[in-house]
Design a protein around this motif. Structure first.
Motif, PDB file in Angstrom:
ATOM      1  N   LYS A  24       0.623  -1.301   0.109  1.00  0.00           N
ATOM      2  CA  LYS A  24      -0.312  -0.012  -0.175  1.00  0.00           C
ATOM      3  C   LYS A  24       0.609   1.383  -0.503  1.00  0.00           C
ATOM      4  CE  LYS A  24      -4.068  -1.833   2.193  1.00  0.00           C
ATOM      5  NZ  LYS A  24      -4.908  -2.233   3.849  1.00  0.00           N
ATOM      6  N   ALA A  25       2.080   1.369   0.473  1.00  0.00           N
ATOM      7  CA  ALA A  25       2.562   2.853   0.871  1.00  0.00           C
ATOM      8  C   ALA A  25       3.715   2.783  -0.521  1.00  0.00           C
ATOM      9  CB  ALA A  25       3.910   2.333   1.607  1.00  0.00           C
ATOM     10  N   ILE A  26       4.345   1.868  -1.108  1.00  0.00           N
ATOM     11  CA  ILE A  26       4.253   2.188  -2.676  1.00  0.00           C
ATOM     12  C   ILE A  26       3.456   2.475  -3.423  1.00  0.00           C
ATOM     13  CG2 ILE A  26       4.747   0.604  -4.640  1.00  0.00           C
ATOM     14  CD1 ILE A  26       6.718  -1.344  -3.049  1.00  0.00           C
ATOM     15  N   THR A  27       1.929   2.347  -3.467  1.00  0.00           N
ATOM     16  CA  THR A  27       1.112   2.666  -4.377  1.00  0.00           C
ATOM     17  C   THR A  27       0.840   4.221  -3.967  1.00  0.00           C
ATOM     18  OG1 THR A  27       0.097   1.006  -4.584  1.00  0.00           O
ATOM     19  CG2 THR A  27      -1.492   2.637  -4.705  1.00  0.00           C
ATOM     20  N   THR A  28       0.534   4.224  -2.227  1.00  0.00           N
ATOM     21  CA  THR A  28       0.546   5.591  -1.682  1.00  0.00           C
ATOM     22  C   THR A  28       1.195   6.948  -2.252  1.00  0.00           C
ATOM     23  OG1 THR A  28      -0.165   4.536   0.046  1.00  0.00           O
ATOM     24  CG2 THR A  28      -0.240   6.917   0.485  1.00  0.00           C
ATOM     25  N   ILE A  29       2.575   6.136  -2.101  1.00  0.00           N
ATOM     26  CA  ILE A  29       3.574   6.994  -2.365  1.00  0.00           C
ATOM     27  C   ILE A  29       3.673   8.420  -4.336  1.00  0.00           C
ATOM     28  CG2 ILE A  29       5.490   5.591  -3.206  1.00  0.00           C
ATOM     29  CD1 ILE A  29       6.406   8.752  -1.033  1.00  0.00           C
ATOM     30  N   GLY A  30       2.966   7.226  -5.104  1.00  0.00           N
ATOM     31  CA  GLY A  30       2.636   7.751  -6.477  1.00  0.00           C
ATOM     32  C   GLY A  30       1.780   9.373  -5.719  1.00  0.00           C
ATOM     33  N   PHE A  31       0.664   9.001  -4.892  1.00  0.00           N
ATOM     34  CA  PHE A  31      -0.208  10.362  -4.970  1.00  0.00           C
ATOM     35  C   PHE A  31       0.121  11.194  -4.321  1.00  0.00           C
ATOM     36  CE2 PHE A  31      -3.012   6.255  -5.874  1.00  0.00           C
ATOM     37  CZ  PHE A  31      -3.404   6.405  -6.976  1.00  0.00           C
ATOM     38  N   LEU A  32       2.097  10.609  -3.365  1.00  0.00           N
ATOM     39  CA  LEU A  32       1.896  11.876  -2.483  1.00  0.00           C
ATOM     40  C   LEU A  32       3.070  12.675  -2.974  1.00  0.00           C
ATOM     41  CD1 LEU A  32       2.334   9.580   1.150  1.00  0.00           C
ATOM     42  CD2 LEU A  32       1.004  11.688   0.577  1.00  0.00           C
ATOM     43  N   LEU A  33       3.419  12.668  -3.974  1.00  0.00           N
ATOM     44  CA  LEU A  33       4.981  13.329  -4.871  1.00  0.00           C
ATOM     45  C   LEU A  33       4.161  13.647  -5.769  1.00  0.00           C
ATOM     46  CD1 LEU A  33       7.585  10.392  -4.958  1.00  0.00           C
ATOM     47  CD2 LEU A  33       7.198  11.818  -3.323  1.00  0.00           C
ATOM     48  N   LYS A  34       3.928  14.920  -5.870  1.00  0.00           N
ATOM     49  CA  LYS A  34       3.618  15.672  -6.425  1.00  0.00           C
ATOM     50  C   LYS A  34       4.452  17.494  -6.393  1.00  0.00           C
ATOM     51  CE  LYS A  34      -0.829  18.333  -7.547  1.00  0.00           C
ATOM     52  NZ  LYS A  34      -2.006  18.447  -7.288  1.00  0.00           N
ATOM     53  N   PHE A  35       5.349  16.601  -8.223  1.00  0.00           N
ATOM     54  CA  PHE A  35       6.782  17.064  -8.538  1.00  0.00           C
ATOM     55  C   PHE A  35       6.549  17.930  -9.287  1.00  0.00           C
ATOM     56  CE2 PHE A  35       8.387  13.707  -6.621  1.00  0.00           C
ATOM     57  CZ  PHE A  35       8.706  13.120  -7.776  1.00  0.00           C
ATOM     58  N   ILE A  36       5.693  17.494 -10.557  1.00  0.00           N
ATOM     59  CA  ILE A  36       5.728  17.365 -11.887  1.00  0.00           C
ATOM     60  C   ILE A  36       4.506  18.235 -12.371  1.00  0.00           C
ATOM     61  CG2 ILE A  36       5.585  16.256 -13.942  1.00  0.00           C
ATOM     62  CD1 ILE A  36       6.756  13.216 -12.477  1.00  0.00           C
ATOM     63  N   THR A  37       5.769  18.642 -13.162  1.00  0.00           N
ATOM     64  CA  THR A  37       5.090  19.928 -13.999  1.00  0.00           C
ATOM     65  C   THR A  37       4.749  19.973 -15.448  1.00  0.00           C
ATOM     66  OG1 THR A  37       4.939  21.744 -12.315  1.00  0.00           O
ATOM     67  CG2 THR A  37       4.103  22.581 -13.875  1.00  0.00           C
ATOM     68  N   ALA A  38       3.840  19.984 -15.879  1.00  0.00           N
ATOM     69  CA  ALA A  38       3.875  19.837 -17.558  1.00  0.00           C
ATOM     70  C   ALA A  38       3.615  21.067 -18.438  1.00  0.00           C
ATOM     71  CB  ALA A  38       2.988  18.695 -17.721  1.00  0.00           C
ATOM     72  N   PHE A  39       4.000  21.775 -19.098  1.00  0.00           N
ATOM     73  CA  PHE A  39       4.260  22.927 -19.550  1.00  0.00           C
ATOM     74  C   PHE A  39       3.299  22.495 -21.448  1.00  0.00           C
ATOM     75  CE2 PHE A  39       7.189  23.964 -16.059  1.00  0.00           C
ATOM     76  CZ  PHE A  39       6.517  24.849 -15.586  1.00  0.00           C
ATOM     77  N   LYS A  40       2.291  22.810 -21.577  1.00  0.00           N
ATOM     78  CA  LYS A  40       2.044  22.838 -22.891  1.00  0.00           C
ATOM     79  C   LYS A  40       1.943  24.454 -23.245  1.00  0.00           C
ATOM     80  CE  LYS A  40      -1.454  22.024 -20.079  1.00  0.00           C
ATOM     81  NZ  LYS A  40      -3.452  21.496 -20.176  1.00  0.00           N
TER      82      LYS A  40
END
Length: 291
Positions: A24-40
């Motif tokens: 569950k931790a491995i899945t959870t960390i993916g939602f916690l880490l919000k450090f990617i920004t996509a520029f269109k």
């Protein structure tokens, strides 16, 4: 920490939230880490009547350029795509589609691609806060003294959103005769044969085989480009791990894993001898990591 790029405190938080359940931790960390920004990004060179689209994804934590794609065209229809109303994946797909359209400036795009990417990588590393305004400044600096109009819309992503295709959870996946649920995108592929290889009937989950994407759809060409299966306009062989094997009427259906949301399907005759690069099964902890 090694797989996701998180630090110790973030890893401990994920474990705490999942009551120390590693899966569950491995899945959870993916939602916690919000450090990617996509520029269109949309561009116009008014004096030359050139229209451009650009997509840049940046790790705001490290300043690393994760994705970079662009297209320039004389066709004003290129500029009509809405950066605000289009998700980052569809926007990037539109860039590759525009490269095939009439009016596309293929030679010009290719001539500046590497220099522009290198310039962008260096410039992004040198700034403390990666914002739309900073990107405008960098782009204008690269094309100076040409006049240029720029529109930028940014989209913040967590690690799971970036690793998966947009709206993947809402998509209905089809099943084959095995009843096995496939990923969001299914690609027709071949597994290359080798007289000194491994018989198809002995192929098992975890084997690493040499494959070729044969799917003719535009989305297949686009995804092949992203995962390294396309070069100079042609499909090239690439390794893939066997995800599932099933048989029916002396035929084998072999599922190949390319990415969390990309699955290849190869239909193999029972007497085929396949090119296998590695036969070791993946470690148990690899099987539970969703990215």
């Amino acid at each position: 920490m090694e797989e996701t790029g998180c630090d110790r405190s973030e890893a401990e938080l994920a474990l705490s939230l999942s009551e120390n359940n590693i899966e569950k931790a491995i899945t959870t960390i993916g939602f916690l880490l919000k450090f990617i920004t996509a520029f269109k990004i949309k561009l116009i060179f008014p004096q030359e009547n050139i229209y451009g689209l650009m997509h840049i994804a940046v790790n705001t934590k490290t300043g690393e350029l994760l994705r970079f794609s662009e297209v320039f065209s004389h066709n004003p229809a290129v500029y009509e795509i809405s950066a605000a109303a289009t998700d980052w994946f569809s926007f990037e797909k539109a860039i590759f589609s525009a490269r095939l359209d009439a009016g596309a400036m293929e030679d010009y795009t290719q001539s500046i691609d590497e220099n522009f990417k290198t310039y962008m990588e260096r410039a992004v590393k040198e700034i403390s806060a990666i914002t739309s305004e900073e990107l405008k400044r960098i782009i204008k600096s690269f094309f100076d003294p040409k006049q240029i109009e720029i529109e930028i819309v940014n989209e913040e992503l967590n690690l799971t959103q970036y690793k998966k295709l947009p709206d993947y959870a809402s998509k209905q996946n089809e099943t084959s005769f095995t009843g096995y649920e496939l990923g969001f995108v299914k690609l027709d592929v071949e597994i290359l044969e080798d007289s000194k290889g491994k018989p198809a009937k002995k192929i098992t989950e975890g084997d690493m085989v040499l494959s070729l994407i044969t799917d003719e759809r535009d989305i297949a060409h686009y995804l092949a480009h992203l995962i390294g299966g396309r070069k100079d306009g042609a499909m090239i062989p690439l390794p893939a791990s066997v995800k599932k094997v099933s048989s029916k009427n002396n035929e084998f259906e072999i599922y190949l894993h390319y990415a969390p949301s990309i699955t290849g399907i190869a239909k193999i005759k029972g007497n085929s001898i396949l090119k296998v690069l590695e036969t070791q099964n993946r470690p148990w902890w690899r099987k539970i990591i969703p990215f």
